[in-house]
Design a protein around this motif. Structure first.
Motif, PDB file in Angstrom:
ATOM      1  N   LEU A  62       0.872  -1.177   0.000  1.00 20.83           N
ATOM      2  CA  LEU A  62       0.000   0.000   0.000  1.00 20.83           C
ATOM      3  C   LEU A  62       0.908   1.224   0.000  1.00 20.83           C
ATOM      4  N   MET A  91     -12.109   1.892  -9.962  1.00 16.72           N
ATOM      5  CA  MET A  91     -13.151   1.811  -8.944  1.00 16.72           C
ATOM      6  C   MET A  91     -14.450   2.466  -9.408  1.00 16.72           C
ATOM      7  N   ILE A 123      -4.599  -0.859  -7.743  1.00 13.56           N
ATOM      8  CA  ILE A 123      -5.867  -0.242  -7.343  1.00 13.56           C
ATOM      9  C   ILE A 123      -5.569   1.209  -6.981  1.00 13.56           C
ATOM     10  N   ASP A 124      -5.934   2.071  -7.890  1.00 13.41           N
ATOM     11  CA  ASP A 124      -5.622   3.493  -7.730  1.00 13.41           C
ATOM     12  C   ASP A 124      -6.712   4.132  -6.873  1.00 13.41           C
ATOM     13  N   VAL A 126      -7.493   3.898  -3.760  1.00 11.72           N
ATOM     14  CA  VAL A 126      -8.204   2.805  -3.085  1.00 11.72           C
ATOM     15  C   VAL A 126      -9.196   3.335  -2.046  1.00 11.72           C
ATOM     16  N   GLU A 127      -8.912   4.532  -1.494  1.00 13.26           N
ATOM     17  CA  GLU A 127      -9.810   5.090  -0.473  1.00 13.26           C
ATOM     18  C   GLU A 127     -11.222   5.314  -1.006  1.00 13.26           C
ATOM     19  N   ALA A 129     -12.941   3.492  -3.046  1.00 11.27           N
ATOM     20  CA  ALA A 129     -13.743   2.276  -3.087  1.00 11.27           C
ATOM     21  C   ALA A 129     -14.316   1.946  -1.729  1.00 11.27           C
ATOM     22  N   ALA A 165      -1.791  -0.972  -4.069  1.00  7.82           N
ATOM     23  CA  ALA A 165      -2.896  -0.040  -3.830  1.00  7.82           C
ATOM     24  C   ALA A 165      -2.277   1.325  -3.547  1.00  7.82           C
ATOM     25  N   ALA A 167      -3.038   5.473  -2.435  1.00  7.52           N
ATOM     26  CA  ALA A 167      -4.026   6.353  -1.801  1.00  7.52           C
ATOM     27  C   ALA A 167      -3.361   7.674  -1.451  1.00  7.52           C
ATOM     28  N   LEU A 173      -8.683   5.716   5.029  1.00  3.64           N
ATOM     29  CA  LEU A 173      -8.616   4.269   4.820  1.00  3.64           C
ATOM     30  C   LEU A 173      -9.102   3.522   6.059  1.00  3.64           C
TER      31      LEU A 173
END
Ligand code: ATP
Length: 276
Positions: A62, A91, A123-124, A126-127, A129, A165, A167, A173
């Protein structure tokens, strides 16, 4: 094989396969993160041997930090180093309108990733999602279920799928995501220090055909760019070179770049103004 995989991914509409041009040598600074990823790449490229040896399968990382400080760049360069395709999970596209659609999309995305593996899944933001979990605002129930599916997969996956990931803000998060055992490691990326800014200037000047850097006093530029992100520095180089060309100069000089710096508001200034 990559071509066939590309077609499968393209059809899905949820995940995209990112073209890889960036390499680790394009990243200025972030040496701890790069060293750590280099180690994981060695394991990833020799998974069978590593597992026989007793090494755990790398799960993922992360990366949290300021915009424009190299998180996306690192994800792309890492996939290149791992020598596997990079899949980007969008996302926005994953979240559906109908009941159960988002969860079905998540299952589909995971299945697809496993089918394409070995690969890096990026996963760009990620927050976004998982907004809505633990009172973080936003999507509520759907987020909680999505999050559950994702965490279970992260914990149990046995396929050679490395998750990166990224963020901007750790505050947004959910703590479960940060617990040990989900990701192998969490890295924070900050504004580049002096040495790092020097390297970032060199990288972007060289990338734009300025091979002979004797005409440019990089130390002067470094001293005037405290609080600049990597993307801010790239912006200074792009505009400085453009101005030098339009002024019909034979090559870009320190002064061209200094003039751009004078009128640039760095990201840290913008953020500071917002807080004040
Ligand atoms: P965001 O959170 O907005 O997505 P990010 O941290 O992912 O930001 P990048 O997309 O990696 O930022 O950076 C944008 C561009 O800025 C990169 O493509 C690269 O050209 C330049 N850049 C940023 N950081 C660095 C760095 N450490 N070294 C070299 N170039 C950098």
């Amino acid at each position: 094989i990559i071509d066939e995989k590309f077609q499968v991914v393209k059809k899905s509409g949820i995940i995209e396969m990112v073209q890889l041009k960036e390499e680790f040598s394009d990243i200025g600074g972030l040496s701890n993160l790069k060293n750590w990823l280099e180690k994981k790449a060695t394991i990833f490229q020799n998974i069978k041997k590593a597992q026989e040896y007793g090494v755990d399968l790398p799960k993922g990382v992360l990366i949290v930090g300021m915009p424009g400080c190299g998180k996306s760049l690192t994800a792309k360069a890492a996939a290149q180093l791992f020598n596997v395709p990079l899949l980007r999970l969008d996302m926005g596209r994953l979240l559906g309108q109908y009941v159960g659609e988002s969860e079905a999309n998540m299952r589909k995305a995971i299945k697809l990733t496993e089918a394409i593996s070995p690969c890096v899944l990026w996963i760009d933001e990620v927050e976004k999602a998982f907004a809505g979990i633990n009172g973080l605002g936003g999507g509520g129930e759907v987020s909680t279920r999505l999050f559950g599916n994702f965490l279970t997969w992260m914990q149990e996956k046995t396929s050679p799928t490395f998750v990166i990931a990224t963020a901007n803000d750790i505050i947004n998060l959910p703590p479960e995501l940060l617990r040990k055992g989900r990701f192998d490691e969490i890295f924070f990326v900050d504004f580049p220090n002096e040495k790092e800014r020097e390297t970032i200037f060199q990288i972007h000047l060289k990338r734009r055909r300025q091979q002979d850097l004797h005409n440019i006093n990089i130390q002067t530029l470094v001293s005037k760019t405290k609080g600049y992100s990597g993307a801010d520095i790239e912006g200074v180089v792009i505009e400085g070179i453009e101005n030098a060309f339009c002024n019909k100069a034979s090559s870009v000089k320190t002064q061209d770049l200094e003039e751009v710096i004078k009128k640039t508001r760095s990201l840290s200034e913008v953020l500071k103004d917002r807080i004040d």
